[in-house]
Design a protein around this motif. Sequence first.
Motif, PDB file in Angstrom:
ATOM      1  N   ILE A  36       0.810  -1.222   0.000  1.00 23.26           N
ATOM      2  CA  ILE A  36       0.000   0.000   0.000  1.00 23.26           C
ATOM      3  C   ILE A  36       0.842   1.270   0.000  1.00 23.26           C
ATOM      4  N   THR A  37       2.132   1.156   0.330  1.00 26.90           N
ATOM      5  CA  THR A  37       2.998   2.337   0.292  1.00 26.90           C
ATOM      6  C   THR A  37       4.011   2.300  -0.841  1.00 26.90           C
ATOM      7  N   TYR A  38       4.117   1.178  -1.556  1.00 30.75           N
ATOM      8  CA  TYR A  38       5.224   1.000  -2.497  1.00 30.75           C
ATOM      9  C   TYR A  38       5.265   2.097  -3.561  1.00 30.75           C
ATOM     10  N   ASN A  39       4.171   2.344  -4.250  1.00 31.15           N
ATOM     11  CA  ASN A  39       4.191   3.330  -5.343  1.00 31.15           C
ATOM     12  C   ASN A  39       4.520   4.726  -4.835  1.00 31.15           C
ATOM     13  N   ALA A  40       3.880   5.128  -3.729  1.00 31.99           N
ATOM     14  CA  ALA A  40       4.120   6.466  -3.189  1.00 31.99           C
ATOM     15  C   ALA A  40       5.548   6.605  -2.675  1.00 31.99           C
ATOM     16  N   LEU A  41       6.071   5.550  -2.054  1.00 29.56           N
ATOM     17  CA  LEU A  41       7.441   5.606  -1.549  1.00 29.56           C
ATOM     18  C   LEU A  41       8.442   5.675  -2.693  1.00 29.56           C
TER      19      LEU A  41
END
Length: 249
Positions: A36-41
């Motif tokens: 759930i954080t991969y793309n934003a990170l």
Amino acid sequence: MFNDLVTGSAEDAVQANQFLIVSHGQGALIDPSGNITYNALTLAMQKYLPKKNLEFLFASHQDPDIIGALDKWLYSTECHLYVSQLWARFVPHFCNLNRADGRIIGIPDEGMPVPMLGSTLYAVPAHFLHAEGNFQFYDSTSKILFSGDMGASLVEAQSITKPITTKAEFYEQLHTMSGFHKRYMVSNKVCRFWVNMVRQMDVAMLVPQHGRYLTGEAISAFLDWIENLQCGIDLFSQEHYRFRPLPGK
């Protein structure tokens, strides 16, 4: 620190901090979290480091909010993951077949130094706080102890960039920490071992994976509190292990 990436449809997921260290163009991510954080990170970190220069992933333990997106990181970079040797054969289950081959480095129980260009990152033992094989990471340049779940607080993301600096403020914020530590830390015995170790270290900032970070006298206040905390199995009795059949059965 990236503290506000668990948003939108993931609002029911626990808040988590991710940490990027850049030293002489070489990059390391600590507890990079899950899908759930991969793309934003990925987008956020590229403001500071080209993704191709990411060489290290460090996981304090095996939970999905720590390393659930491992498959994506191993697919999109050439980095290696450092994780407790207890979990080195478990975390490949986050990956497609053979993706993790030769890419997982097991940290021995006593910890280890990991040289970076111009600095050293130390894997510091924190076993049973809360995972059986658990490590924190100490940056010798910034003197930050990335403390995983120790020191965690359950607060809104917008308050996290402001540190807790004083003893008084620590005790004002204790209600956001106490329930978490009482349940997730295994026992007072290991808390005391950990405190004895940290008091011998030069720690300028104690930065957990959830919630606000601590500096100054707030670090000492936390150590004094957790050293005396009854938690985990200290609080359990036979009543917590009782079979409860349906009425009439």
